[in-house]
Design a protein around this motif. Structure first.
Motif, PDB file in Angstrom:
ATOM      1  N   PHE A  41       9.439  -5.572  -6.861  1.00  0.00           N
ATOM      2  CA  PHE A  41       8.387  -6.834  -7.642  1.00  0.00           C
ATOM      3  C   PHE A  41       6.909  -5.321  -8.555  1.00  0.00           C
ATOM      4  N   LEU A  42       6.733  -4.915  -6.793  1.00  0.00           N
ATOM      5  CA  LEU A  42       6.118  -3.937  -7.922  1.00  0.00           C
ATOM      6  C   LEU A  42       5.603  -3.104  -9.256  1.00  0.00           C
ATOM      7  N   ILE A  77       0.629  -0.856  -0.068  1.00  0.00           N
ATOM      8  CA  ILE A  77      -0.443   0.113   0.386  1.00  0.00           C
ATOM      9  C   ILE A  77       1.409   1.587  -0.238  1.00  0.00           C
ATOM     10  N   GLU A  78       1.572   0.990   0.773  1.00  0.00           N
ATOM     11  CA  GLU A  78       3.144   2.092   0.724  1.00  0.00           C
ATOM     12  C   GLU A  78       3.456   2.302  -0.801  1.00  0.00           C
ATOM     13  N   GLU A  79       4.003   1.645  -1.030  1.00  0.00           N
ATOM     14  CA  GLU A  79       4.968   1.523  -2.402  1.00  0.00           C
ATOM     15  C   GLU A  79       3.749   1.742  -3.195  1.00  0.00           C
ATOM     16  N   LEU A  80       2.089   1.835  -3.441  1.00  0.00           N
ATOM     17  CA  LEU A  80       2.019   1.932  -5.043  1.00  0.00           C
ATOM     18  C   LEU A  80       1.610   3.483  -4.685  1.00  0.00           C
ATOM     19  N   LYS A  81       1.535   3.963  -3.411  1.00  0.00           N
ATOM     20  CA  LYS A  81       0.948   5.606  -2.965  1.00  0.00           C
ATOM     21  C   LYS A  81       2.822   6.298  -3.168  1.00  0.00           C
ATOM     22  N   LYS A  82       3.949   5.834  -3.392  1.00  0.00           N
ATOM     23  CA  LYS A  82       4.951   5.910  -4.000  1.00  0.00           C
ATOM     24  C   LYS A  82       5.076   6.050  -5.196  1.00  0.00           C
ATOM     25  N   LEU A  83       4.718   5.397  -6.143  1.00  0.00           N
ATOM     26  CA  LEU A  83       4.308   4.894  -7.848  1.00  0.00           C
ATOM     27  C   LEU A  83       3.385   5.981  -8.529  1.00  0.00           C
ATOM     28  N   ASN A  84       2.289   6.336  -7.089  1.00  0.00           N
ATOM     29  CA  ASN A  84       1.506   7.080  -7.400  1.00  0.00           C
ATOM     30  C   ASN A  84       0.548   6.253  -8.389  1.00  0.00           C
ATOM     31  N   ILE A  85      -0.195   5.098  -8.234  1.00  0.00           N
ATOM     32  CA  ILE A  85      -0.450   3.928  -8.739  1.00  0.00           C
ATOM     33  C   ILE A  85      -1.845   3.516  -7.813  1.00  0.00           C
ATOM     34  N   THR A 113       8.058  -4.100 -11.520  1.00  0.00           N
ATOM     35  CA  THR A 113       8.235  -5.114 -12.945  1.00  0.00           C
ATOM     36  C   THR A 113       6.594  -5.654 -13.071  1.00  0.00           C
ATOM     37  N   VAL A 114       5.671  -5.361 -12.259  1.00  0.00           N
ATOM     38  CA  VAL A 114       4.093  -5.942 -13.014  1.00  0.00           C
ATOM     39  C   VAL A 114       3.491  -4.774 -12.502  1.00  0.00           C
ATOM     40  N   LEU A 115       3.196  -3.864 -12.089  1.00  0.00           N
ATOM     41  CA  LEU A 115       3.198  -2.432 -13.042  1.00  0.00           C
ATOM     42  C   LEU A 115       3.387  -1.460 -13.445  1.00  0.00           C
ATOM     43  N   VAL A 116       4.522  -1.546 -13.457  1.00  0.00           N
ATOM     44  CA  VAL A 116       5.292  -0.476 -13.801  1.00  0.00           C
ATOM     45  C   VAL A 116       5.496  -0.920 -15.987  1.00  0.00           C
ATOM     46  N   GLU A 117       7.034  -1.955 -15.544  1.00  0.00           N
ATOM     47  CA  GLU A 117       7.310  -2.342 -16.722  1.00  0.00           C
ATOM     48  C   GLU A 117       6.353  -3.786 -17.238  1.00  0.00           C
ATOM     49  N   LYS A 118       5.165  -3.878 -16.603  1.00  0.00           N
ATOM     50  CA  LYS A 118       4.138  -4.618 -16.537  1.00  0.00           C
ATOM     51  C   LYS A 118       4.963  -6.474 -17.469  1.00  0.00           C
ATOM     52  N   LYS A 119       6.073  -6.317 -16.814  1.00  0.00           N
ATOM     53  CA  LYS A 119       6.525  -7.893 -17.214  1.00  0.00           C
ATOM     54  C   LYS A 119       5.811  -8.885 -15.292  1.00  0.00           C
ATOM     55  N   ILE A 120       6.533 -10.567 -16.412  1.00  0.00           N
ATOM     56  CA  ILE A 120       5.489 -11.001 -15.221  1.00  0.00           C
ATOM     57  C   ILE A 120       7.634 -10.989 -14.000  1.00  0.00           C
TER      58      ILE A 120
END
Length: 661
Positions: A131-132, A81-89, A134-141
């Motif tokens: 992890f986030l 949850i904290e990292e999602l805020k940092k990534l603004n996702i 890779t999967v959410l920004v780069e959209k890779k496995i």
């Protein structure tokens, strides 16, 4: 986002006070009460969103069962949850139960719009950022921690069911575990929840429900293996104004966590199974007896009951069918004996949990003297699938006399620990080596303890025995509730027998003499076997050791034949199976005064290698009983008569000069 209850209230006027008999059909299949196209679209869209088939934002699903939380899933969720805020996702973060693969928790799933759901394992707070990204920004496995996809196999990821741990399983009871949100009744409905109950109350008479269960061949999964349909039929035929239904969730076996995990991961399934059973036998009041040591399971159950009552699926006049059912949770104090039916009933009644002689059986005179059916958690978990697939189809799974699947808590010296569900007839070898991945660190397989404290230890030469009630009974074991403890070559079978007998003796309710005194005597005999008698004063104790072994079999037979309840009757099983299959190990302890596994400390001999010992004196200073002597700079010696085998000298010696034989 509105839920099913709100949508149906707006269009169909469904409330607990004014129930709509088509409510479940509307939620699982689509509106039946009217032809409003917008309503159809709204409900269809909600169902797809709840199943993660239709969404815009990324969805992150975290396994938050007890195993996940113990591995740090709570901290992982906070970090995500904290990292999602940092990534603004912006993303949806949800919780689920245990998918069964406890060895690789915490497990985190990611579902991107238009793509398959992907599971990742061993996600720690330290790698969340990478992890986030890779999967959410780069959209890779994120290949480093990939477990598998819940969709089609591709070049990046294989389907999760193709992984060795899941490949040989067949999930019926556990089908929703680790998939749905256990806190959401809407999610359960979206996955077809309560559809079996809806079919029963609208289309089937109680006799037809009982017949379907009978045809399925379902037997009680609590250990006894009594035919479920027959038990329901006996209760149905009883003439009484009040009947009771009880779910036995008092899981007390060491190494067993099947019921706990199922209650935490899919509580609505158990409630639905209980509703069908209550309808079949004519009960309007039900209890879930769960030990207080399962706070998370109790929390999930209470939340599920509250939601069902809010939706009008539990309570009075359910769905306007005239059928009523109220469910209460009864917290147990954790007594092992309360897993026995009559002791459990006594505990609910506010009495001390102690068994009583039978007959009368609970189906005749149970809770407060009324006809009562008691089934365990897994048994109720099988009921909704049986109603949906049909008893005849269910009976095709398993063996001739043991139908369906069995859930096991796989633990001990095995690589892949966790919750597994396999068809009856699957061999022990398949569970240990195909699903469990074999013994870690290249060690040899020695035995598997199945059936809990009342079960037996099965050796390597019987590893191809199929898992079913009859086959296990033939070799001196029992199905039990589902404990499955794997042991490697470093396990001492005498010590195992002592461990389980200690547990049984402490948990004996003390009502009957054979169990109260017999298990105590059994434990004394086993405790004498590895005991070291050094002085001449102990000669009498040495004679008692041999005398006890002579009478061991006879004592075990008396306990089995004369104990009041099933727990006492099966108490000698760990010793009898050990004597039957590991007799050489017992004789080695008894005659050679040796423990090859190096577990029984009193039979170990500590010596110092004079060539390696430098006389530094560190071991001498660490010895609490002054069993080590020697001058500084010269080789030291251990006085065997003083040595208490604590092992401190071995741990502190920097020259590996101390040998243990």
């Amino acid at each position: 986002m509105k839920n099913f209850d709100q949508l149906c209230c707006e269009k169909c006027w469904h409330t607990p006070q004014n129930p709509c008999e088509h409510f479940i059909q509307c939620c699982t299949e689509g509106p039946l009460c009217h032809s409003d196209e917008n309503c159809r679209k709204e409900i269809s869209s909600l169902r797809k969103r709840l199943r993660y088939e239709e969404h815009d934002l990324p969805i992150i699903i975290i396994g938050m069962g007890t195993c996940g939380l113990a591995s740090g899933a709570g901290k992982v969720k906070e970090t995500i949850i904290e990292e999602l805020k940092k990534l603004n996702i912006e993303a949806i973060v949800e919780s689920t139960g245990c998918i069964g693969y406890c060895a690789v928790e915490p497990i985190v799933d990611v579902k991107l719009s238009g793509e398959d759901r992907v599971s990742y394992c061993e996600i720690t707070p330290k790698i969340v950022s990478k992890f986030l990204h890779t999967v959410l920004v780069e959209k890779k496995i994120f290949k480093e921690k990939l477990l598998g996809t819940h969709g089609k196999t591709n070049s990046d990821a294989r389907n999760i069911n193709e992984t060795p741990f899941f490949e040989f399983q067949r999930k019926i009871v556990l089908s929703n575990c680790g998939i749905i949100n256990p806190d959401s009744i809407d999610t359960y409905l979206a996955y077809g929840g309560f559809k079996a109950f809806d079919k029963v109350v609208r289309l089937m008479r109680p006799e037809e429900v009982i017949k379907e269960i009978t045809v399925s061949g379902l037997r009680g999964r609590g250990g006894g293996g009594f035919p479920t349909g027959k038990k329901w039929e006996l209760a149905f035929k009883q003439k009484s104004e009040q009947k009771y239904l009880i779910c036995n969730a008092d899981e007390g076996d060491p190494g067993a966590f099947m019921d706990r995990s199922l209650l935490e991961s899919d509580p609505f399934r158990i409630i639905e199974g209980m509703m069908i059973a209550a309808y079949a036998i004519g009960a309007s009041q039900a209890y879930i007896y769960c030990r207080a040591e399962y706070p998370l399971a109790i929390e999930k159950l209470q939340n599920a009951i509250n939601l069902c009552e809010r939706y009008g699926i539990l309570g009075d006049n359910i769905l306007n069918t005239g059928f009523s059912l109220h469910i209460k949770i009864k917290k147990g104090a954790g007594a092992f004996v309360c897993g026995e039916e009559t002791a459990l009933i006594a505990s609910i009644e506010g009495k001390r949990g102690m068994p009583r002689p039978r007959p009368p059986y609970p189906v005749q005179a149970g809770l407060w003297g009324k006809p009562t059916v008691i089934n365990n958690v897994e048994t109720f978990g099988n009921v909704p699938p049986i109603i949906l697939m049909g008893g005849e189809e269910f009976s095709k799974i398993g063996t001739e006399k043991s139908k369906g699947t069995k859930v096991f808590a796989l633990s001990g010296n095995v690589k892949n620990t966790g919750l597994v569900e396999v068809p009856m007839g699957t061999t022990l070898a398949d569970v240990v080596f195909k699903i469990g991945g074999g013994i870690p660190n290249g060690k040899e397989f020695k035995a598997v303890q199945i059936g809990g404290p009342s079960g037996g230890c099965i050796p390597e030469h019987l590893i191809d025995t199929p898992v079913d009630y009859e086959s296990l009974k033939e070799i001196g074991a029992m199905m039990g509730s589902g404990g499955f403890v794997v042991m490697d070559g470093d396990t001492c079978m005498v010590d195992v027998a002592k461990y389980f007998l200690t547990f049984i003796q402490q948990e004996s309710c003390g009502k009957c003499v054979p169990c109260r005194e017999g298990t105590k005597r059994l434990l004394e005999i086993i405790e004498r076997i590895p005991k070291r008698y050094a002085s001449s004063k102990d000669k009498n104790e040495q004679l008692l050791r041999f005398k006890g072994m002579i009478h061991l079999q006879r004592l075990a037979d008396v306990i089995k034949d004369t104990s009041l309840c099933g727990l006492g009757q099966s108490a000698p099983n760990p010793v009898l199976s050990g004597m039957r299959y590991f007799r050489e190990e017992y004789e080695e302890h008894l005659y050679d005064r040796k423990c090859s596994a190096g577990v029984c400390k009193e039979l170990l001999t500590f010596t110092i290698d004079n060539e390696k010992c430098t006389g530094c004196g560190l071991c001498l200073r660490k010895c609490a009983v002054e069993a080590i002597v020697g001058e500084k700079g010269q080789a030291h010696y251990i006085l065997d008569e003083k040595c208490v085998k604590c092992g401190m000298c071995v741990e502190n010696c920097r020259f590996e000069a101390i040998n243990v034989n």
